[in-house]
Motif scaffolding. Structure first.
Motif, PDB file in Angstrom:
ATOM      1  N   ASN A  55      -1.804 -44.442   4.628  1.00  0.00           N
ATOM      2  CA  ASN A  55      -1.231 -43.097   4.621  1.00  0.00           C
ATOM      3  C   ASN A  55       0.110 -43.125   3.897  1.00  0.00           C
ATOM      4  O   ASN A  55       0.466 -44.124   3.278  1.00  0.00           O
ATOM      5  N   ASP A  56       0.825 -42.033   3.981  1.00  0.00           N
ATOM      6  CA  ASP A  56       2.070 -41.897   3.229  1.00  0.00           C
ATOM      7  C   ASP A  56       3.176 -42.748   3.847  1.00  0.00           C
ATOM      8  O   ASP A  56       3.059 -43.248   4.974  1.00  0.00           O
ATOM      9  N   PHE A  57       4.274 -42.886   3.118  1.00  0.00           N
ATOM     10  CA  PHE A  57       5.412 -43.669   3.592  1.00  0.00           C
ATOM     11  C   PHE A  57       6.692 -42.851   3.409  1.00  0.00           C
ATOM     12  O   PHE A  57       6.703 -41.851   2.687  1.00  0.00           O
ATOM     13  N   PRO A  58       7.783 -43.248   4.077  1.00  0.00           N
ATOM     14  CA  PRO A  58       8.994 -42.420   4.104  1.00  0.00           C
ATOM     15  C   PRO A  58       9.621 -42.177   2.731  1.00  0.00           C
ATOM     16  O   PRO A  58       9.556 -43.030   1.834  1.00  0.00           O
ATOM     17  N   LYS A  59      10.251 -41.026   2.610  1.00  0.00           N
ATOM     18  CA  LYS A  59      10.899 -40.621   1.363  1.00  0.00           C
ATOM     19  C   LYS A  59      11.989 -41.611   0.953  1.00  0.00           C
ATOM     20  O   LYS A  59      12.199 -41.848  -0.244  1.00  0.00           O
ATOM     21  N   PHE A  60      12.671 -42.219   1.941  1.00  0.00           N
ATOM     22  CA  PHE A  60      13.791 -43.101   1.596  1.00  0.00           C
ATOM     23  C   PHE A  60      13.327 -44.421   0.970  1.00  0.00           C
ATOM     24  O   PHE A  60      14.147 -45.256   0.579  1.00  0.00           O
ATOM     25  N   TYR A 207      19.817 -46.298   3.511  1.00  0.00           N
ATOM     26  CA  TYR A 207      20.591 -45.900   4.694  1.00  0.00           C
ATOM     27  C   TYR A 207      21.518 -44.699   4.486  1.00  0.00           C
ATOM     28  O   TYR A 207      21.966 -44.096   5.471  1.00  0.00           O
ATOM     29  N   ASP A 208      21.807 -44.353   3.250  1.00  0.00           N
ATOM     30  CA  ASP A 208      22.800 -43.308   3.010  1.00  0.00           C
ATOM     31  C   ASP A 208      22.209 -42.083   2.323  1.00  0.00           C
ATOM     32  O   ASP A 208      22.842 -41.454   1.475  1.00  0.00           O
ATOM     33  N   THR A 209      20.989 -41.752   2.683  1.00  0.00           N
ATOM     34  CA  THR A 209      20.337 -40.560   2.123  1.00  0.00           C
ATOM     35  C   THR A 209      19.843 -39.647   3.243  1.00  0.00           C
ATOM     36  O   THR A 209      18.767 -39.056   3.151  1.00  0.00           O
ATOM     37  N   ASN A 210      20.625 -39.547   4.307  1.00  0.00           N
ATOM     38  CA  ASN A 210      20.242 -38.703   5.440  1.00  0.00           C
ATOM     39  C   ASN A 210      20.218 -37.228   5.056  1.00  0.00           C
ATOM     40  O   ASN A 210      20.983 -36.776   4.201  1.00  0.00           O
ATOM     41  N   GLU A 247      12.691 -30.261  12.107  1.00  0.00           N
ATOM     42  CA  GLU A 247      11.987 -30.367  10.822  1.00  0.00           C
ATOM     43  C   GLU A 247      11.709 -31.825  10.472  1.00  0.00           C
ATOM     44  O   GLU A 247      11.995 -32.306   9.371  1.00  0.00           O
ATOM     45  N   TYR A 248      11.119 -32.542  11.418  1.00  0.00           N
ATOM     46  CA  TYR A 248      10.831 -33.969  11.268  1.00  0.00           C
ATOM     47  C   TYR A 248      10.009 -34.276  10.024  1.00  0.00           C
ATOM     48  O   TYR A 248       9.033 -33.595   9.714  1.00  0.00           O
ATOM     49  N   LYS A 249      10.441 -35.309   9.303  1.00  0.00           N
ATOM     50  CA  LYS A 249       9.692 -35.862   8.177  1.00  0.00           C
ATOM     51  C   LYS A 249       9.415 -37.335   8.462  1.00  0.00           C
ATOM     52  O   LYS A 249      10.178 -37.994   9.169  1.00  0.00           O
ATOM     53  N   LYS A 250       8.325 -37.851   7.901  1.00  0.00           N
ATOM     54  CA  LYS A 250       7.958 -39.253   8.113  1.00  0.00           C
ATOM     55  C   LYS A 250       9.140 -40.166   7.811  1.00  0.00           C
ATOM     56  O   LYS A 250       9.773 -40.067   6.772  1.00  0.00           O
ATOM     57  N   GLY A 251       9.428 -41.053   8.734  1.00  0.00           N
ATOM     58  CA  GLY A 251      10.521 -42.001   8.567  1.00  0.00           C
ATOM     59  C   GLY A 251      11.832 -41.558   9.184  1.00  0.00           C
ATOM     60  O   GLY A 251      12.770 -42.358   9.265  1.00  0.00           O
ATOM     61  N   ASP A 252      11.917 -40.308   9.647  1.00  0.00           N
ATOM     62  CA  ASP A 252      13.188 -39.795  10.171  1.00  0.00           C
ATOM     63  C   ASP A 252      13.662 -40.533  11.418  1.00  0.00           C
ATOM     64  O   ASP A 252      14.865 -40.585  11.680  1.00  0.00           O
ATOM     65  N   THR A 253      12.736 -41.073  12.216  1.00  0.00           N
ATOM     66  CA  THR A 253      13.144 -41.746  13.453  1.00  0.00           C
ATOM     67  C   THR A 253      13.358 -43.245  13.265  1.00  0.00           C
ATOM     68  O   THR A 253      13.649 -43.959  14.228  1.00  0.00           O
TER      69      THR A 253
END
Length: 338
Positions: A55-60, A207-210, A247-253
């Motif tokens: 499946n997909d992976f986090p934007k960061f 780490y710095d793209t919140n 507005e949770y996105k994959k990888g936010d947690t």
């Protein structure tokens, strides 16, 4: 990587192969970094290689070189099936049981390719003909470096391979603070930097793209934190409603569970995250010292991983899950006080 494995790999890759590289479901920095690093290397060696992710992976992580070429099974199922059916070799990275790849599992079980496992988790299953499995390793990315080195090809490591492997090592070691970080890990990282990996850039992009919504979600998570001083334990809950509100996105947690371990006297930290679409509570466990969250997750929450970092799941409600979790702690009080 021992001589027997090295010789088997050399023989397997002696002629051009059609290769599929597979990370685990919900891939993290180590899974994406290791698959991309290996992919770049195999392409350089003249193989026809592709990464198929469950499946997909986090934007960061999507800035990493080659990430746009990854085939997402959820969006490109037909293409993924065709690639897997035609593969002569399948590399599985950063997992050691086919149950970790979701809907890809039956496709890999039916595949006729030769399987190669590269992984550092405990208790590997035996689906792969060639297994490079080592729980002492900091990360699968460090193992991919060892893999390339054993084959005598460190001269092929360029800035693209370097940054992919560096990123995975960085994320899986908690920026080099976890106990799995060894002097060898630092030597590998030094080599990657010398090969052109821009370490500051990797740190900034991960780490710095919140986003404001992620920081709001972090605030919600910390507000929900429960501290159980008697058991040196803390846990966080996040409901589907709270995820939606922020507005949770994959990888936010990613990394939220580690905040519990920053509290003085806490040895065991857990986060419970509701996923209504899958009908589960996803759980991450972290610990300090000798308390094995791998055993805890395997024994009680259908999971596993490493001694100090593991995952699991629950099929009942958040309230039932947390109540069951709390009911287990008295059995582990002595271990948590050690």
């Amino acid at each position: 990587m021992n001589l027997e494995i090295t010789q088997a790999i050399k023989a397997l890759l002696e002629t051009p192969q059609k290769i599929v590289i597979v990370p685990h479901k919900n891939p993290d920095g180590d899974a994406i970094g290791s698959t991309l690093g290996l992919w770049h290397y195999l392409i350089k060696k003249g193989h026809e290689a592709v990464i198929v992710s469950p499946n997909d992976f986090p934007k960061f992580l999507k800035w990493m070189p080659g990430s746009e070429k990854i085939v997402n099974f959820e969006k490109e199922a037909s293409a993924a099936k065709d690639l897997i059916s035609k593969a002569s070799v399948i590399f599985t990275l950063d997992f050691n049981h086919l149950g970790r790849i979701g809907q890809l599992q039956p496709l890999l079980e039916e595949a006729t390719a030769t399987f190669v496992m590269i992984d550092h988790h405990q208790e590997p299953s035996d689906y792969a003909q060639i297994m490079y499995s080592d729980v002492r390793m900091s990360s699968t990315c460090e193992m991919v470096y060892n893999f390339v080195e054993a084959l005598g090809d460190t001269d092929l490591i360029d800035p693209e391979i370097g940054i992919c492997l560096y990123t995975g090592i960085m994320t899986d070691t908690g920026s080099f603070k976890f106990s799995s970080t060894t002097s060898r890990t630092h030597k590998v990282v030094a080599q990657l930097i010398d090969k052109g990996a821009k370490n500051t850039e990797a740190h900034n992009k991960v780490y710095d793209t919140n986003t404001p919504s992620r920081l709001h979600l972090l605030g919600c998570a910390l507000k929900n934190m429960v501290i159980l001083e008697e058991y040196h334990t803390t846990y966080i809950t996040l409901s589907q409603e709270e995820l939606d509100q922020c507005e949770y996105k994959k990888g936010d947690t990613e990394g939220f569970v580690n905040y519990g371990l920053t509290l003085e006297g806490i040895k065991f930290a857990v986060i419970f995250i509701e996923n209504k679409e899958e009908g589960i509570i996803k759980i991450s466990f972290r610990s300090e010292g000798t308390f094995s969250v791998n055993e805890f997750a395997r024994n009680h929450f259908n999971g596993g991983g490493h001694t100090n970092a593991s995952g699991g799941r629950s099929d009942v409600s958040m309230e039932e899950t947390t109540n069951f979790f709390k009911s287990l702690l008295p059995k582990y009080k002595e271990a948590l006080e050690a």
